[in-house]
Design a protein around this motif. Sequence first.
Motif, PDB file in Angstrom:
ATOM      1  N   GLN A   1       0.992  -1.223  -0.129  1.00 32.55           N
ATOM      2  CA  GLN A   1      -0.105   0.048   0.048  1.00 32.55           C
ATOM      3  C   GLN A   1       0.905   1.156   0.208  1.00 32.55           C
ATOM      4  N   PHE A   2       1.826   1.227   0.645  1.00 38.28           N
ATOM      5  CA  PHE A   2       2.874   2.347   0.766  1.00 38.28           C
ATOM      6  C   PHE A   2       3.489   2.726  -0.372  1.00 38.28           C
ATOM      7  N   VAL A   3       3.873   1.547  -1.370  1.00 39.30           N
ATOM      8  CA  VAL A   3       4.323   1.782  -2.737  1.00 39.30           C
ATOM      9  C   VAL A   3       3.396   2.311  -3.693  1.00 39.30           C
ATOM     10  N   LEU A   4       2.069   1.867  -3.471  1.00 27.04           N
ATOM     11  CA  LEU A   4       1.158   2.367  -4.403  1.00 27.04           C
ATOM     12  C   LEU A   4       0.735   3.877  -4.137  1.00 27.04           C
ATOM     13  N   VAL A   5       0.619   4.164  -2.761  1.00 28.33           N
ATOM     14  CA  VAL A   5       0.194   5.640  -2.566  1.00 28.33           C
ATOM     15  C   VAL A   5       1.436   6.686  -2.937  1.00 28.33           C
ATOM     16  N   VAL A   6       2.514   5.988  -2.879  1.00 22.88           N
ATOM     17  CA  VAL A   6       3.589   7.205  -3.088  1.00 22.88           C
ATOM     18  C   VAL A   6       3.464   7.170  -4.412  1.00 22.88           C
ATOM     19  N   LEU A   7       3.226   6.484  -5.326  1.00 23.67           N
ATOM     20  CA  LEU A   7       3.220   6.595  -6.699  1.00 23.67           C
ATOM     21  C   LEU A   7       2.021   7.621  -7.034  1.00 23.67           C
ATOM     22  N   ILE A   8       0.979   7.411  -6.358  1.00 23.87           N
ATOM     23  CA  ILE A   8      -0.251   8.167  -6.642  1.00 23.87           C
ATOM     24  C   ILE A   8       0.112   9.766  -6.240  1.00 23.87           C
ATOM     25  N   MET A   9       0.764   9.776  -4.912  1.00 23.97           N
ATOM     26  CA  MET A   9       1.119  11.344  -4.607  1.00 23.97           C
ATOM     27  C   MET A   9       2.139  11.852  -5.401  1.00 23.97           C
ATOM     28  N   PHE A  10       3.103  10.968  -6.092  1.00 22.12           N
ATOM     29  CA  PHE A  10       4.099  11.606  -7.170  1.00 22.12           C
ATOM     30  C   PHE A  10       3.305  12.249  -8.328  1.00 22.12           C
ATOM     31  N   LEU A  11       2.229  11.402  -8.871  1.00 20.49           N
ATOM     32  CA  LEU A  11       1.516  11.730 -10.042  1.00 20.49           C
ATOM     33  C   LEU A  11       0.712  13.003  -9.546  1.00 20.49           C
ATOM     34  N   GLY A  12       0.209  13.188  -8.350  1.00 18.26           N
ATOM     35  CA  GLY A  12      -0.553  14.494  -7.850  1.00 18.26           C
ATOM     36  C   GLY A  12       0.255  15.388  -7.179  1.00 18.26           C
ATOM     37  N   ARG A  13       1.535  15.504  -7.344  1.00 16.15           N
ATOM     38  CA  ARG A  13       2.348  16.326  -6.578  1.00 16.15           C
ATOM     39  C   ARG A  13       2.051  17.743  -6.689  1.00 16.15           C
ATOM     40  N   ASN A  14       1.176  18.107  -7.691  1.00 21.03           N
ATOM     41  CA  ASN A  14       0.915  19.702  -7.867  1.00 21.03           C
ATOM     42  C   ASN A  14       0.244  20.015  -6.611  1.00 21.03           C
ATOM     43  N   PHE A  15      -0.464  19.361  -6.094  1.00 16.06           N
ATOM     44  CA  PHE A  15      -1.623  19.506  -4.778  1.00 16.06           C
ATOM     45  C   PHE A  15      -0.478  19.965  -3.600  1.00 16.06           C
ATOM     46  N   TYR A  16       0.565  19.560  -3.423  1.00 16.75           N
ATOM     47  CA  TYR A  16       1.568  20.051  -2.477  1.00 16.75           C
ATOM     48  C   TYR A  16       2.332  20.910  -3.128  1.00 16.75           C
ATOM     49  N   ILE A  17       2.789  21.106  -4.325  1.00 16.76           N
ATOM     50  CA  ILE A  17       3.370  22.181  -4.841  1.00 16.76           C
ATOM     51  C   ILE A  17       2.809  23.428  -4.514  1.00 16.76           C
ATOM     52  N   ASN A  18       1.592  23.430  -5.069  1.00 16.12           N
ATOM     53  CA  ASN A  18       0.696  24.683  -4.982  1.00 16.12           C
ATOM     54  C   ASN A  18      -0.040  24.741  -3.463  1.00 16.12           C
ATOM     55  N   GLY A  19      -0.439  23.656  -2.792  1.00 12.99           N
ATOM     56  CA  GLY A  19      -1.067  24.020  -1.595  1.00 12.99           C
ATOM     57  C   GLY A  19      -0.230  24.193  -0.278  1.00 12.99           C
ATOM     58  N   ILE A  20       0.709  23.528  -0.342  1.00 15.19           N
ATOM     59  CA  ILE A  20       1.744  23.933   0.816  1.00 15.19           C
ATOM     60  C   ILE A  20       2.273  25.177   0.982  1.00 15.19           C
ATOM     61  N   PRO A  21       2.827  26.029  -0.186  1.00 15.23           N
ATOM     62  CA  PRO A  21       3.220  27.377  -0.186  1.00 15.23           C
ATOM     63  C   PRO A  21       2.041  28.294   0.045  1.00 15.23           C
ATOM     64  N   ALA A  22       0.819  28.002  -0.632  1.00 14.46           N
ATOM     65  CA  ALA A  22      -0.372  28.663  -0.172  1.00 14.46           C
ATOM     66  C   ALA A  22      -0.677  28.847   1.299  1.00 14.46           C
TER      67      ALA A  22
END
Length: 361
Positions: free
Chosen positions: A135-156
């Motif tokens: 599960q850890f491996v699968l979610v890391v891959l998904i989070m990498f694909l959705g990394r824009n949520f973190y790139i945009n959300g955390i600075p905001a």
Amino acid sequence: MKELKLAVKGMHCASCSSRIENVVGGMEGVETAAVNLASETMELHWDDSEHSFAEIAERVSGLGFELEAISAQQDLFKKNRAETAARLAIMKKKLIWSMLLAIPLFTISMGEMIGLTLPGIINPHSHPGNFAFIQFVLVVLIMFLGRNFYINGIPALLRRVPNMDSLIAVGTGAAFIYSTWNMIEIFLGVDIHMKAMNLYFESAGVLIALVSLGKYMETRSKSHTSDAISKLMQLTPETAILLVGAELTQKEIPAEKLKVGDLFLIRPGDRIPVDGQILKGNSVVDESMLTGESLPVSKKEDDTVIGGTLNSNGVLHVEAQQVGQDTMLSRIVRLLCRMRKDRRLQSRIWPIESVSILCLL
């Protein structure tokens, strides 16, 4: 008072456009700051003796967005369509991979609850470490694909102007960190079976996948709106024939240069560049683009004509009455742009995002 139409880069949701409007609109000397999410533009009216454009652009940059002046010759809609098409292609590819990874992640995590039997090597009772690690491996891959949520959300979030991406980043990040710690404790032999039942990797993965679906649908809806606007704008001819002096000398000029009171010529088969009143001539005008009526309308002296309509036959001398942003066609375009902020379009997107948030809860 100065007026500019600007391109706004980096907006992702309605809260982005609202935040820009509130911040810029609250600056001293700014009369209006109308941001349109669909066309990614802002109409700005301000006193340039109070603030320069550079100061306003810097304030917007502090919010995480970029302002770019739009020249009169720039084909904004064509540029936006190309950018949106490229963005849609990337989003679609990421969405497909996210969904392909989210389905097995959800199945492994929740399979036993719906009566599925997992293979022994990833069974939570016999191999809890493998169960957690896959599960850890699968979610890391998904989070990498959705990394824009973190790139945009955390600075905001750090700038104290959180948006929807901040919500997703915080929610999925909390679930991931908590579950990762439980996985570490499983490998350390601390309350193995209890920790195996307290993993929330699937909440983070499914949430990212579903919100990505919502964002893809929203971007596609925006692209359809831009296509409709572009088709409307193409109804206006690029040039007009200005009649100059007492001899009515013909001079071809860009249609955007026409001023109120100018006299211009409309030949058979020409589209009318701006709204005006017929001073000389009779003809039949196709107004279907405005009224939807398929039959052409007869026009004579003192009748009004609308920019974008088609002159079928006869030569007309027309006096310009409404030009630029005041024409009927321009007002229709502005109304169509503002419809993007209507709740009717938001209602197509929010149910998906709401379901995603409920998954996390």
